[in-house]
Motif scaffolding. Structure first.
Motif, PDB file in Angstrom:
ATOM      1  N   UNK A  51       0.853  -1.192   0.000  1.00 30.93           N
ATOM      2  CA  UNK A  51       0.000   0.000   0.000  1.00 30.93           C
ATOM      3  C   UNK A  51       0.888   1.242   0.000  1.00 30.93           C
ATOM      4  N   UNK A  52       0.384   2.379  -0.470  1.00 31.70           N
ATOM      5  CA  UNK A  52       1.211   3.587  -0.485  1.00 31.70           C
ATOM      6  C   UNK A  52       1.306   4.292   0.865  1.00 31.70           C
ATOM      7  N   UNK A  53       0.496   3.885   1.832  1.00 31.72           N
ATOM      8  CA  UNK A  53       0.528   4.516   3.152  1.00 31.72           C
ATOM      9  C   UNK A  53       0.625   3.456   4.236  1.00 31.72           C
ATOM     10  N   UNK A  54       0.991   3.905   5.422  1.00 32.71           N
ATOM     11  CA  UNK A  54       0.977   3.022   6.577  1.00 32.71           C
ATOM     12  C   UNK A  54      -0.472   2.921   7.059  1.00 32.71           C
ATOM     13  N   UNK A  55      -0.987   1.711   7.164  1.00 30.81           N
ATOM     14  CA  UNK A  55      -2.389   1.504   7.526  1.00 30.81           C
ATOM     15  C   UNK A  55      -2.658   1.666   9.015  1.00 30.81           C
ATOM     16  N   UNK A  56      -1.687   1.298   9.827  1.00 31.39           N
ATOM     17  CA  UNK A  56      -1.879   1.341  11.276  1.00 31.39           C
ATOM     18  C   UNK A  56      -0.539   1.525  11.964  1.00 31.39           C
ATOM     19  N   UNK A  57      -0.583   1.744  13.245  1.00 33.47           N
ATOM     20  CA  UNK A  57       0.646   1.907  14.013  1.00 33.47           C
ATOM     21  C   UNK A  57       1.074   3.354  14.112  1.00 33.47           C
ATOM     22  N   UNK A  58       2.231   3.579  14.718  1.00 36.33           N
ATOM     23  CA  UNK A  58       2.670   4.949  14.997  1.00 36.33           C
ATOM     24  C   UNK A  58       2.985   5.768  13.741  1.00 36.33           C
ATOM     25  N   UNK A  59       3.240   5.118  12.611  1.00 35.53           N
ATOM     26  CA  UNK A  59       3.560   5.854  11.388  1.00 35.53           C
ATOM     27  C   UNK A  59       2.336   6.214  10.552  1.00 35.53           C
ATOM     28  N   UNK A  60       1.159   5.784  10.982  1.00 37.45           N
ATOM     29  CA  UNK A  60      -0.036   5.983  10.166  1.00 37.45           C
ATOM     30  C   UNK A  60      -0.603   7.395  10.230  1.00 37.45           C
ATOM     31  N   UNK A  61      -0.217   8.185  11.224  1.00 39.62           N
ATOM     32  CA  UNK A  61      -0.707   9.562  11.282  1.00 39.62           C
ATOM     33  C   UNK A  61       0.402  10.504  11.737  1.00 39.62           C
ATOM     34  N   UNK A  62       0.291  11.733  11.284  1.00 39.39           N
ATOM     35  CA  UNK A  62       1.276  12.754  11.635  1.00 39.39           C
ATOM     36  C   UNK A  62       0.783  13.486  12.882  1.00 39.39           C
ATOM     37  N   UNK A  63       1.605  13.515  13.893  1.00 38.30           N
ATOM     38  CA  UNK A  63       1.284  14.214  15.134  1.00 38.30           C
ATOM     39  C   UNK A  63       2.114  15.498  15.215  1.00 38.30           C
ATOM     40  N   UNK A  64       1.663  16.430  15.986  1.00 37.62           N
ATOM     41  CA  UNK A  64       2.400  17.688  16.163  1.00 37.62           C
ATOM     42  C   UNK A  64       3.829  17.413  16.625  1.00 37.62           C
ATOM     43  N   UNK A  65       3.999  16.420  17.468  1.00 38.60           N
ATOM     44  CA  UNK A  65       5.336  16.080  17.981  1.00 38.60           C
ATOM     45  C   UNK A  65       6.262  15.560  16.877  1.00 38.60           C
ATOM     46  N   UNK A  66       5.691  15.071  15.770  1.00 37.98           N
ATOM     47  CA  UNK A  66       6.499  14.550  14.662  1.00 37.98           C
ATOM     48  C   UNK A  66       7.048  15.654  13.768  1.00 37.98           C
ATOM     49  N   UNK A 113       5.370  21.837   4.038  1.00 37.09           N
ATOM     50  CA  UNK A 113       5.870  23.105   4.576  1.00 37.09           C
ATOM     51  C   UNK A 113       6.497  22.932   5.959  1.00 37.09           C
ATOM     52  N   UNK A 114       6.318  21.752   6.563  1.00 39.73           N
ATOM     53  CA  UNK A 114       6.979  21.426   7.835  1.00 39.73           C
ATOM     54  C   UNK A 114       7.603  20.037   7.704  1.00 39.73           C
ATOM     55  N   UNK A 115       8.635  19.919   6.859  1.00 37.55           N
ATOM     56  CA  UNK A 115       9.208  18.610   6.544  1.00 37.55           C
ATOM     57  C   UNK A 115       9.856  17.945   7.756  1.00 37.55           C
ATOM     58  N   UNK A 116       9.547  16.673   7.924  1.00 33.99           N
ATOM     59  CA  UNK A 116      10.050  15.930   9.077  1.00 33.99           C
ATOM     60  C   UNK A 116      10.569  14.566   8.633  1.00 33.99           C
ATOM     61  N   UNK A 117      11.238  13.899   9.544  1.00 38.02           N
ATOM     62  CA  UNK A 117      11.699  12.542   9.254  1.00 38.02           C
ATOM     63  C   UNK A 117      10.511  11.610   9.009  1.00 38.02           C
TER      64      UNK A 117
END
Length: 155
Positions: A51-66, A113-117
């Motif tokens: 799949x082109x995205x992470x379906x679940x787990x900590x990588x599946x959504x972008x948090x402010x802390x990321x 506009x806020x590039x992160x790892x």
């Protein structure tokens, strides 16, 4: 300048065009461009993702802390990874032949506009998906039309 008919188009703007008039099928794909993108960003031999995205787990959504917390951190990330170039290449694919990438590309583009790892991780996941789906494209089929006894068309 004179216009000449050079026959049916089979290749245009890095897009392969396959047409079978008897079957009424046209396929548009960008396999060569996809391979070029993978090579350009160092993913020519990467392991494909389903799949082109992470379906679940900590990588599946972008948090402010990321996200980068300072402008300097964002600038440093831009120097490390070609975020804009990768997203631009994906937008080109989406616009021509790869609507399957639309949601993933849009999701990533929101954070450019806020590039992160983590954003780079998302883009690498999309490149891995591209590796496994290089020759996907759009297929158009002519609708079947038959004639009634009175000569009018029916679908």
């Amino acid at each position: 300048m004179t216009l000449t008919d050079e026959g049916e188009a089979t290749w245009a703007i890095k897009t392969k065009i396959q047409h079978d008039p008897e079957k009424g099928v046209t396929k548009i794909s960008q396999g060569a461009y996809s391979q070029e993108v993978l090579s350009r960003f160092g993913h020519a031999n990467c392991k494909p993702a389903n799949t082109p995205t992470f379906d679940q787990g900590p990588n599946s959504e972008m948090l402010e802390a990321d996200l980068p917390q300072t402008a300097q951190e964002a600038a440093d990330n831009l120097l490390k990874h070609p975020f804009f170039e990768v997203i631009g290449c994906f937008w080109w694919l989406v616009c021509i032949s790869r609507p399957d990438l639309l949601v993933a590309v849009h999701g990533a583009a929101k954070y450019v506009n806020r590039p992160s790892e983590k954003l780079w991780l998302w883009l690498c996941r999309m490149l891995r998906y591209l590796q496994g789906t290089v020759d996907l494209g759009l297929v158009y089929r002519r609708p079947a039309v038959t004639q009634k006894g009175d000569g009018t068309d029916e679908n």
